[in-house]
Design a protein around this motif. Structure first.
Motif, PDB file in Angstrom:
ATOM      1  N   GLY A   1     -70.411  47.902  -1.261  1.00  0.00           N
ATOM      2  CA  GLY A   1     -68.985  47.889  -1.496  1.00  0.00           C
ATOM      3  C   GLY A   1     -68.653  48.790  -2.816  1.00  0.00           C
ATOM      4  O   GLY A   1     -69.315  49.316  -3.399  1.00  0.00           O
ATOM      5  N   PRO A   2     -67.222  49.027  -2.736  1.00  0.00           N
ATOM      6  CA  PRO A   2     -66.640  49.940  -3.673  1.00  0.00           C
ATOM      7  C   PRO A   2     -66.519  49.404  -5.199  1.00  0.00           C
ATOM      8  O   PRO A   2     -66.253  48.176  -5.142  1.00  0.00           O
ATOM      9  CB  PRO A   2     -65.377  50.173  -3.217  1.00  0.00           C
ATOM     10  N   MET A   3     -66.810  50.006  -6.363  1.00  0.00           N
ATOM     11  CA  MET A   3     -66.622  49.633  -7.346  1.00  0.00           C
ATOM     12  C   MET A   3     -65.408  50.579  -8.226  1.00  0.00           C
ATOM     13  O   MET A   3     -66.022  51.679  -8.297  1.00  0.00           O
ATOM     14  CB  MET A   3     -67.850  49.277  -8.286  1.00  0.00           C
ATOM     15  N   THR A   4     -64.376  50.184  -8.657  1.00  0.00           N
ATOM     16  CA  THR A   4     -63.240  50.966  -9.154  1.00  0.00           C
ATOM     17  C   THR A   4     -62.508  50.349 -10.040  1.00  0.00           C
ATOM     18  O   THR A   4     -62.605  49.344 -10.237  1.00  0.00           O
ATOM     19  CB  THR A   4     -62.367  51.537  -7.924  1.00  0.00           C
ATOM     20  N   ARG A   5     -61.658  51.117 -10.653  1.00  0.00           N
ATOM     21  CA  ARG A   5     -60.607  50.834 -11.506  1.00  0.00           C
ATOM     22  C   ARG A   5     -59.538  50.069 -10.999  1.00  0.00           C
ATOM     23  O   ARG A   5     -58.653  49.228 -11.301  1.00  0.00           O
ATOM     24  CB  ARG A   5     -60.148  51.671 -12.585  1.00  0.00           C
ATOM     25  N   THR A   6     -59.073  50.539  -9.791  1.00  0.00           N
ATOM     26  CA  THR A   6     -57.861  49.919  -9.016  1.00  0.00           C
ATOM     27  C   THR A   6     -58.175  49.549  -7.347  1.00  0.00           C
ATOM     28  O   THR A   6     -59.232  50.044  -6.894  1.00  0.00           O
ATOM     29  CB  THR A   6     -56.894  50.806  -8.822  1.00  0.00           C
ATOM     30  N   VAL A   7     -57.252  48.569  -6.889  1.00  0.00           N
ATOM     31  CA  VAL A   7     -57.480  48.148  -5.502  1.00  0.00           C
ATOM     32  C   VAL A   7     -57.112  49.556  -4.762  1.00  0.00           C
ATOM     33  O   VAL A   7     -57.856  49.597  -3.728  1.00  0.00           O
ATOM     34  CB  VAL A   7     -56.436  47.087  -5.322  1.00  0.00           C
ATOM     35  N   GLU A   8     -56.273  50.270  -5.132  1.00  0.00           N
ATOM     36  CA  GLU A   8     -55.857  51.482  -4.334  1.00  0.00           C
ATOM     37  C   GLU A   8     -57.268  52.424  -4.006  1.00  0.00           C
ATOM     38  O   GLU A   8     -57.446  52.825  -2.920  1.00  0.00           O
ATOM     39  CB  GLU A   8     -54.947  52.426  -5.048  1.00  0.00           C
ATOM     40  N   ASP A   9     -57.997  52.550  -5.089  1.00  0.00           N
ATOM     41  CA  ASP A   9     -59.140  53.552  -4.907  1.00  0.00           C
ATOM     42  C   ASP A   9     -60.170  52.892  -4.142  1.00  0.00           C
ATOM     43  O   ASP A   9     -60.973  53.444  -3.476  1.00  0.00           O
ATOM     44  CB  ASP A   9     -59.725  53.824  -6.191  1.00  0.00           C
ATOM     45  N   ALA A  10     -60.121  51.415  -4.087  1.00  0.00           N
ATOM     46  CA  ALA A  10     -61.286  50.796  -3.280  1.00  0.00           C
ATOM     47  C   ALA A  10     -60.957  50.876  -1.964  1.00  0.00           C
ATOM     48  O   ALA A  10     -61.614  50.998  -1.096  1.00  0.00           O
ATOM     49  CB  ALA A  10     -61.186  49.178  -3.770  1.00  0.00           C
ATOM     50  N   ALA A  11     -59.620  50.744  -1.641  1.00  0.00           N
ATOM     51  CA  ALA A  11     -59.047  50.951  -0.242  1.00  0.00           C
ATOM     52  C   ALA A  11     -59.430  52.210   0.423  1.00  0.00           C
ATOM     53  O   ALA A  11     -59.868  52.531   1.660  1.00  0.00           O
ATOM     54  CB  ALA A  11     -57.703  50.582   0.015  1.00  0.00           C
ATOM     55  N   LEU A  12     -59.208  53.437  -0.602  1.00  0.00           N
ATOM     56  CA  LEU A  12     -59.648  54.563  -0.145  1.00  0.00           C
ATOM     57  C   LEU A  12     -60.898  54.714   0.307  1.00  0.00           C
ATOM     58  O   LEU A  12     -61.445  55.535   1.012  1.00  0.00           O
ATOM     59  CB  LEU A  12     -59.065  55.830  -1.277  1.00  0.00           C
ATOM     60  N   MET A  13     -61.969  54.269  -0.593  1.00  0.00           N
ATOM     61  CA  MET A  13     -63.297  54.250  -0.379  1.00  0.00           C
ATOM     62  C   MET A  13     -63.729  53.751   0.862  1.00  0.00           C
ATOM     63  O   MET A  13     -64.460  54.060   1.463  1.00  0.00           O
ATOM     64  CB  MET A  13     -63.895  53.752  -1.602  1.00  0.00           C
ATOM     65  N   MET A  14     -63.197  52.318   1.159  1.00  0.00           N
ATOM     66  CA  MET A  14     -63.331  51.526   2.262  1.00  0.00           C
ATOM     67  C   MET A  14     -62.947  52.515   3.472  1.00  0.00           C
ATOM     68  O   MET A  14     -63.684  52.474   4.585  1.00  0.00           O
ATOM     69  CB  MET A  14     -62.708  50.248   2.308  1.00  0.00           C
ATOM     70  N   GLN A  15     -62.080  53.459   3.599  1.00  0.00           N
ATOM     71  CA  GLN A  15     -61.655  54.138   4.627  1.00  0.00           C
ATOM     72  C   GLN A  15     -62.758  55.004   5.072  1.00  0.00           C
ATOM     73  O   GLN A  15     -62.911  55.458   6.013  1.00  0.00           O
ATOM     74  CB  GLN A  15     -60.446  54.822   4.169  1.00  0.00           C
ATOM     75  N   SER A  16     -63.494  55.264   4.052  1.00  0.00           N
ATOM     76  CA  SER A  16     -64.695  56.337   4.152  1.00  0.00           C
ATOM     77  C   SER A  16     -65.734  55.552   4.679  1.00  0.00           C
ATOM     78  O   SER A  16     -66.471  55.842   5.487  1.00  0.00           O
ATOM     79  CB  SER A  16     -64.723  57.046   2.796  1.00  0.00           C
ATOM     80  N   VAL A  17     -66.191  54.451   3.806  1.00  0.00           N
ATOM     81  CA  VAL A  17     -67.708  53.894   4.145  1.00  0.00           C
ATOM     82  C   VAL A  17     -67.766  52.817   5.261  1.00  0.00           C
ATOM     83  O   VAL A  17     -68.806  52.635   5.683  1.00  0.00           O
ATOM     84  CB  VAL A  17     -68.265  53.424   2.736  1.00  0.00           C
ATOM     85  N   ALA A  18     -66.564  52.350   5.766  1.00  0.00           N
ATOM     86  CA  ALA A  18     -66.536  51.368   6.617  1.00  0.00           C
ATOM     87  C   ALA A  18     -66.396  52.010   8.264  1.00  0.00           C
ATOM     88  O   ALA A  18     -65.553  51.787   8.760  1.00  0.00           O
ATOM     89  CB  ALA A  18     -65.390  50.497   6.569  1.00  0.00           C
TER      90      ALA A  18
ATOM     91  N   PRO B   1     -68.069  45.593  14.669  1.00  0.00           N
ATOM     92  CA  PRO B   1     -67.582  46.797  15.684  1.00  0.00           C
ATOM     93  C   PRO B   1     -66.665  47.606  14.918  1.00  0.00           C
ATOM     94  O   PRO B   1     -66.155  47.074  13.900  1.00  0.00           O
ATOM     95  CB  PRO B   1     -66.756  45.841  16.722  1.00  0.00           C
ATOM     96  N   PRO B   2     -66.667  48.798  15.205  1.00  0.00           N
ATOM     97  CA  PRO B   2     -65.614  49.788  14.468  1.00  0.00           C
ATOM     98  C   PRO B   2     -64.258  48.997  14.218  1.00  0.00           C
ATOM     99  O   PRO B   2     -63.782  48.746  15.223  1.00  0.00           O
ATOM    100  CB  PRO B   2     -65.828  51.051  15.233  1.00  0.00           C
ATOM    101  N   PRO B   3     -63.769  49.184  13.050  1.00  0.00           N
ATOM    102  CA  PRO B   3     -62.758  48.476  12.560  1.00  0.00           C
ATOM    103  C   PRO B   3     -61.636  49.229  12.952  1.00  0.00           C
ATOM    104  O   PRO B   3     -61.318  50.604  12.896  1.00  0.00           O
ATOM    105  CB  PRO B   3     -62.874  48.231  11.180  1.00  0.00           C
ATOM    106  N   ALA B   4     -60.440  48.359  13.558  1.00  0.00           N
ATOM    107  CA  ALA B   4     -59.213  49.058  13.491  1.00  0.00           C
ATOM    108  C   ALA B   4     -58.212  48.718  12.429  1.00  0.00           C
ATOM    109  O   ALA B   4     -57.389  47.882  12.461  1.00  0.00           O
ATOM    110  CB  ALA B   4     -58.509  48.493  14.969  1.00  0.00           C
ATOM    111  N   ILE B   5     -58.640  48.919  11.482  1.00  0.00           N
ATOM    112  CA  ILE B   5     -58.076  48.692  10.045  1.00  0.00           C
ATOM    113  C   ILE B   5     -57.226  49.695   9.448  1.00  0.00           C
ATOM    114  O   ILE B   5     -58.131  50.726   9.129  1.00  0.00           O
ATOM    115  CB  ILE B   5     -59.157  48.040   9.044  1.00  0.00           C
ATOM    116  N   ASP B   6     -56.421  49.555   9.122  1.00  0.00           N
ATOM    117  CA  ASP B   6     -55.360  50.552   8.546  1.00  0.00           C
ATOM    118  C   ASP B   6     -55.543  50.166   6.955  1.00  0.00           C
ATOM    119  O   ASP B   6     -54.877  49.442   6.392  1.00  0.00           O
ATOM    120  CB  ASP B   6     -53.875  50.371   8.740  1.00  0.00           C
ATOM    121  N   TRP B   7     -56.582  51.074   6.323  1.00  0.00           N
ATOM    122  CA  TRP B   7     -56.964  50.573   4.977  1.00  0.00           C
ATOM    123  C   TRP B   7     -55.940  50.773   3.891  1.00  0.00           C
ATOM    124  O   TRP B   7     -55.421  50.213   2.983  1.00  0.00           O
ATOM    125  CB  TRP B   7     -58.210  51.007   4.312  1.00  0.00           C
TER     126      TRP B   7
END
Length: 466
Positions: A212-229, A240-246
């Motif tokens: 999982g992401p470790m960041t200073r803000t929720v926004e940065d964690a969401a950006l990282m999830m967009q990459s690694v998930a 299954p590949p997520p249909a998630i708008d992070w």
């Protein structure tokens, strides 16, 4: 930019790169200087290679100048935990017991971050074989908490938590099997998301283990999830590949209105709850209720037998690993880990079967207790961070997991859970609020955490260690 370059968020860096206000090269130089200045005190990194990182930053700069970045994270500095493989680098797993043999390929999180153009600044430290909530290691130097160097940053994602709080760039990848993302996030005052099991693929999946992401803000964690998930066929347990708008994480405080929120103040097992943590979490619950959520106190659902069963099974698993080592290698393992594992030597097969059954019992109890709520909030840990030199909060190998009663249930139930800072102790140390959601609702946990970011009290400045 009013903030130092090393302290800029991934979102701020992406905007600055797009506008040509900043270059990945000048940002990377600032991060390198920050790490070089603080590492003699903090010891959060391993394989810190400034010139190698600079090469990556120059390549990113060229892509931005050509108008062809690989994505929103191109040129953003990142660190990756020791146990997440990076091709060509050894993976010591925090212990002097293993040979330093380069691994042939990237782990899925590392592969996705590289594909998106991030700049790998360093690997981060962890304790021996990841089985401690501290930075105590026979391979790495002792990691410390930037808020108080006499305290542990937590673990096992010790270096990642310390690095995020100290400003070693905005993005840090860690792992969690019982609290190893959330505990250091809580004790270092940062944000993390332990996602639903299988959301972020791993090349070595194991029951309850998540990256999982470790960041200073929720926004940065969401950006990282967009990459690694993203999918990776090496993980037979991936979702299954997520249909998630992070990017839909970005809600306002009205998101909380009408939500059914469970408040868990008693883990049902382990250490007693520190009064300062209790006050901070109850204050957070009041703010959430004032924003329109229906907050209802819950009864504990974990039991001492559940926690002990998981502990005893992990001891036996580790004992098997240690017995497979040559004696001279086993002798290099941290004595605390050896004593913890060896305590399983007299366990019968029946006892281990019963111990393993506690994983299933924990999963069933967690789902049953939380099913009536949209989210559950609780402390992350019952205790403030222990002395840096301690292997665990009790520093007793026979009571090694008594601080994970709030965190470990969600590893076994496969539910997403975050840690978001909700206050400070009298000594000024951060205190984390855990936010758990229903299985697969990773976005909802990010949204709840973001809404809480907007209503919590003003945050203290990040530690400078000058």
């Amino acid at each position: 930019m009013t903030k130092p370059l090393y302290a800029l968020s991934a979102a701020e860096l992406g905007a600055a790169y797009r506008s040509k206000e900043l270059s990945p090269v000048e940002v990377l130089r600032a991060v390198n200087e920050r790490i070089a200045a603080l590492e003699p005190k903090l010891h959060a990194t391993w394989l810190f290679r400034p010139e190698f990182a600079l090469e990556q930053a120059r390549a990113s700069e060229a892509r931005w100048l050509a108008g062809a970045p690989r994505g929103a994270l191109d040129g953003v500095p990142v660190t990756i935990k020791d146990n997440l493989a990076t091709a060509g680098d050894p993976m010591p797993l925090g212990t002097a017991s293993y040979d330093l043999v380069p691994v042939p390929e990237d782990s899925p999180p590392a592969a996705r971050l590289k594909e998106d153009g991030t700049v790998l600044v360093a690997k981060t430290t962890m304790p021996d074989v990841g089985m401690l909530s501290s930075g105590l290691s026979t391979f790495h130097e002792l990691s410390r908490n930037p808020w108080d160097l006499s305290r542990t940053p937590g673990g096992s994602s010790a270096g990642a938590g310390a690095a995020a709080a100290a400003g070693y760039g905005p993005l840090h990848a860690g792992t969690d099997i019982g609290g190893s993302l959330r505990l250091p996030a809580s004790w270092c005052g940062i944000f993390t998301l332990k996602p639903s099991f299988g959301r972020i693929p791993l090349s070595t999946p194991y029951m309850g283990r998540c990256a999982g992401p470790m960041t200073r803000t929720v926004e940065d964690a969401a950006l990282m999830m967009q990459s690694v998930a993203q999918p990776d066929s090496r993980d037979y347990s991936e979702l299954p590949p997520p249909a998630i708008d992070w990017l839909a994480f970005n809600v306002d405080a009205s998101f909380l209105a009408g939500k059914r929120v469970g408040l868990l103040m008693d883990a049902g097992c382990g250490l007693p709850l520190d009064l300062q943590i209790r006050k901070a979490v109850l204050d957070a619950a009041k703010k959430i209720a004032a924003a329109g959520a229906h907050v209802e106190e819950m009864k504990p659902f974990m039991t001492p037998k559940m926690l002990q069963g998981m502990d005893h099974f992990w001891r036996m698993r580790s004992l098997g690993d240690l017995r497979a080592m040559a004696p001279e290698r086993r002798a290099k393992m941290l004595p605390y880990i050896d004593a913890w594992a060896e305590s399983a030597a007299g366990f019968s097969g029946e006892h281990i079967f019963d111990a393993y059954s506690q994983f299933v019992a924990t999963r069933a109890a967690t789902i049953a207790a939380t099913v009536g709520f949209d989210f559950v909030i609780s402390p992350v840990s019952p205790n403030m961070p222990a002395p840096a030199e301690h292997a665990s909060p009790t520093n007793d190998p026979l009571r090694s997991l008594e601080h994970i009663g709030f965190t470990v249930p969600y590893n076994m139930s496969e539910q997403p859970a975050s840690s978001v800072n909700c206050g400070y102790s009298d000594a000024g140390l951060p205190i984390g609020l855990q936010v758990a959601g229903r299985r697969f609702d990773d976005l909802g946990v990010l949204q709840f955490s973001r809404a809480f970011e907007l209503i919590r009290d003003a945050q203290k400045p990040w530690p400078e260690l000058q």
